[in-house]
Design a protein around this motif. Structure first.
Motif, mmCIF file in Angstrom:
data_model
loop_
_atom_site.group_PDB
_atom_site.id
_atom_site.type_symbol
_atom_site.label_atom_id
_atom_site.label_comp_id
_atom_site.label_asym_id
_atom_site.label_seq_id
_atom_site.Cartn_x
_atom_site.Cartn_y
_atom_site.Cartn_z
ATOM 1 N N ILE A 141 -8.131 -3.131 -0.751
ATOM 2 C CA ILE A 141 -7.070 -3.969 -0.208
ATOM 3 C C ILE A 141 -6.869 -3.640 1.262
ATOM 4 O O ILE A 141 -7.263 -2.578 1.735
ATOM 5 C CB ILE A 141 -5.754 -3.794 -0.977
ATOM 6 C CG1 ILE A 141 -5.219 -2.377 -0.808
ATOM 7 C CG2 ILE A 141 -5.920 -4.156 -2.429
ATOM 8 C CD1 ILE A 141 -3.775 -2.231 -1.169
ATOM 9 N N ASP A 142 -6.262 -4.531 1.978
ATOM 10 C CA ASP A 142 -5.934 -4.347 3.379
ATOM 11 C C ASP A 142 -4.626 -3.554 3.452
ATOM 12 O O ASP A 142 -3.547 -4.088 3.186
ATOM 13 C CB ASP A 142 -5.802 -5.719 4.036
ATOM 14 C CG ASP A 142 -5.486 -5.659 5.514
ATOM 15 O OD1 ASP A 142 -4.850 -4.686 5.967
ATOM 16 O OD2 ASP A 142 -5.859 -6.614 6.218
ATOM 17 N N GLU A 143 -4.730 -2.269 3.777
ATOM 18 C CA GLU A 143 -3.552 -1.393 3.819
ATOM 19 C C GLU A 143 -2.536 -1.850 4.869
ATOM 20 O O GLU A 143 -1.329 -1.718 4.672
ATOM 21 C CB GLU A 143 -3.968 0.062 4.081
ATOM 22 C CG GLU A 143 -4.793 0.677 2.963
ATOM 23 C CD GLU A 143 -4.028 0.905 1.675
ATOM 24 O OE1 GLU A 143 -2.781 0.964 1.682
ATOM 25 O OE2 GLU A 143 -4.703 1.033 0.624
ATOM 26 N N GLY A 144 -3.028 -2.399 5.986
ATOM 27 C CA GLY A 144 -2.131 -2.923 7.021
ATOM 28 C C GLY A 144 -1.312 -4.096 6.504
ATOM 29 O O GLY A 144 -0.114 -4.213 6.791
ATOM 30 N N LEU A 145 -1.948 -4.963 5.728
ATOM 31 C CA LEU A 145 -1.243 -6.102 5.142
ATOM 32 C C LEU A 145 -0.194 -5.610 4.157
ATOM 33 O O LEU A 145 0.939 -6.102 4.145
ATOM 34 C CB LEU A 145 -2.237 -7.050 4.456
ATOM 35 C CG LEU A 145 -1.645 -8.245 3.716
ATOM 36 C CD1 LEU A 145 -0.758 -9.096 4.620
ATOM 37 C CD2 LEU A 145 -2.767 -9.077 3.103
ATOM 38 N N TYR A 146 -0.559 -4.635 3.349
ATOM 39 C CA TYR A 146 0.404 -4.085 2.390
ATOM 40 C C TYR A 146 1.611 -3.497 3.122
ATOM 41 O O TYR A 146 2.764 -3.743 2.735
ATOM 42 C CB TYR A 146 -0.262 -3.034 1.493
ATOM 43 C CG TYR A 146 0.699 -2.370 0.542
ATOM 44 C CD1 TYR A 146 1.470 -3.112 -0.346
ATOM 45 C CD2 TYR A 146 0.835 -0.981 0.531
ATOM 46 C CE1 TYR A 146 2.355 -2.497 -1.211
ATOM 47 C CE2 TYR A 146 1.719 -0.366 -0.344
ATOM 48 C CZ TYR A 146 2.476 -1.125 -1.209
ATOM 49 O OH TYR A 146 3.360 -0.511 -2.062
ATOM 50 N N ALA A 203 2.994 -10.836 -6.843
ATOM 51 C CA ALA A 203 1.819 -11.151 -6.020
ATOM 52 C C ALA A 203 0.643 -10.265 -6.378
ATOM 53 O O ALA A 203 0.790 -9.243 -7.044
ATOM 54 C CB ALA A 203 2.164 -10.965 -4.544
ATOM 55 N N ILE A 204 -0.529 -10.685 -5.893
ATOM 56 C CA ILE A 204 -1.707 -9.837 -5.930
ATOM 57 C C ILE A 204 -2.318 -9.818 -4.537
ATOM 58 O O ILE A 204 -2.196 -10.787 -3.771
ATOM 59 C CB ILE A 204 -2.745 -10.272 -6.988
ATOM 60 C CG1 ILE A 204 -3.149 -11.728 -6.826
ATOM 61 C CG2 ILE A 204 -2.249 -10.018 -8.383
ATOM 62 C CD1 ILE A 204 -4.219 -12.201 -7.819
ATOM 63 N N LEU A 205 -2.906 -8.691 -4.206
ATOM 64 C CA LEU A 205 -3.656 -8.547 -2.962
ATOM 65 C C LEU A 205 -5.112 -8.408 -3.343
ATOM 66 O O LEU A 205 -5.458 -7.600 -4.211
ATOM 67 C CB LEU A 205 -3.245 -7.270 -2.223
ATOM 68 C CG LEU A 205 -2.036 -7.318 -1.320
ATOM 69 C CD1 LEU A 205 -1.795 -5.940 -0.712
ATOM 70 C CD2 LEU A 205 -2.185 -8.348 -0.239
ATOM 71 N N HIS A 206 -5.942 -9.188 -2.716
ATOM 72 C CA HIS A 206 -7.372 -9.092 -2.946
ATOM 73 C C HIS A 206 -8.033 -9.162 -1.582
ATOM 74 O O HIS A 206 -7.928 -10.184 -0.894
ATOM 75 C CB HIS A 206 -7.850 -10.226 -3.855
ATOM 76 C CG HIS A 206 -9.257 -10.050 -4.303
ATOM 77 N ND1 HIS A 206 -10.305 -10.622 -3.649
ATOM 78 C CD2 HIS A 206 -9.778 -9.330 -5.324
ATOM 79 C CE1 HIS A 206 -11.426 -10.287 -4.257
ATOM 80 N NE2 HIS A 206 -11.128 -9.494 -5.278
ATOM 81 N N ASP A 207 -8.689 -8.076 -1.186
ATOM 82 C CA ASP A 207 -9.242 -7.936 0.163
ATOM 83 C C ASP A 207 -8.117 -8.159 1.173
ATOM 84 O O ASP A 207 -7.133 -7.478 1.127
ATOM 85 C CB ASP A 207 -10.421 -8.885 0.385
ATOM 86 C CG ASP A 207 -11.637 -8.493 -0.445
ATOM 87 O OD1 ASP A 207 -11.817 -7.286 -0.686
ATOM 88 O OD2 ASP A 207 -12.389 -9.385 -0.854
ATOM 89 N N ASP A 208 -8.247 -9.146 2.022
ATOM 90 C CA ASP A 208 -7.228 -9.375 3.045
ATOM 91 C C ASP A 208 -6.396 -10.622 2.753
ATOM 92 O O ASP A 208 -5.837 -11.239 3.656
ATOM 93 C CB ASP A 208 -7.880 -9.486 4.418
ATOM 94 C CG ASP A 208 -8.883 -10.634 4.499
ATOM 95 O OD1 ASP A 208 -9.175 -11.241 3.450
ATOM 96 O OD2 ASP A 208 -9.364 -10.920 5.602
#
Length: 126
Positions: A3-8, A40-45
């Motif tokens: 996952i994109d840690e910055g987005l999280y 929600a779900i995070l998948h890649d960015d």
């Protein structure tokens, strides 16, 4: 996949006024919770927000595609998540708006589930 840690981090910061965002890693991505409710779900960015029959028209109007995956046998499956609108990545108000809808859908989904049957009985029950 990761996952994109910055987005999280952005999601946690932007949604702080609504509650606490937590994450559970799974299947190459992560499930996001707002105060314990799946939203929600995070998948890649990419952020995918929970949807349901009550909110589908809003997601369609915003042009947010449904989450889909292709299985090894070629079948395509979908889930009740929609790609987040582009403005949620840099506008906290937009992220809060769409996340509220997703939390409401997550809450309705939880309420519709039947309670699990317990194995065995409760002590003292006939």
């Amino acid at each position: 996949m990761s996952i994109d840690e910055g987005l999280y981090s952005w999601i946690q910061e932007a949604l702080a006024p609504l509650g606490s965002v937590s994450l559970r890693r799974m299947m190459g991505g992560a499930t996001l919770y707002l105060d314990g409710i799946i939203f929600a779900i995070l998948h890649d960015d990419t952020l995918w927000l929970k949807a349901d029959a009550e909110t589908d028209a809003l997601w369609d109007e915003a042009g947010c595609e449904r989450f889909s995956m292709t299985f090894k046998d070629g079948r395509v499956g979908t889930m009740d998540y929609r790609r987040a609108p582009a403005d949620v990545y840099d506008d906290a108000d937009a992220l809060q708006h769409w996340s509220r809808l997703a939390v409401e859908a997550g809450t309705r989904g939880t309420a519709k589930r039947k309670p699990r049957k317990r194995k065995g009985g409760v002590a003292g029950q006939v």
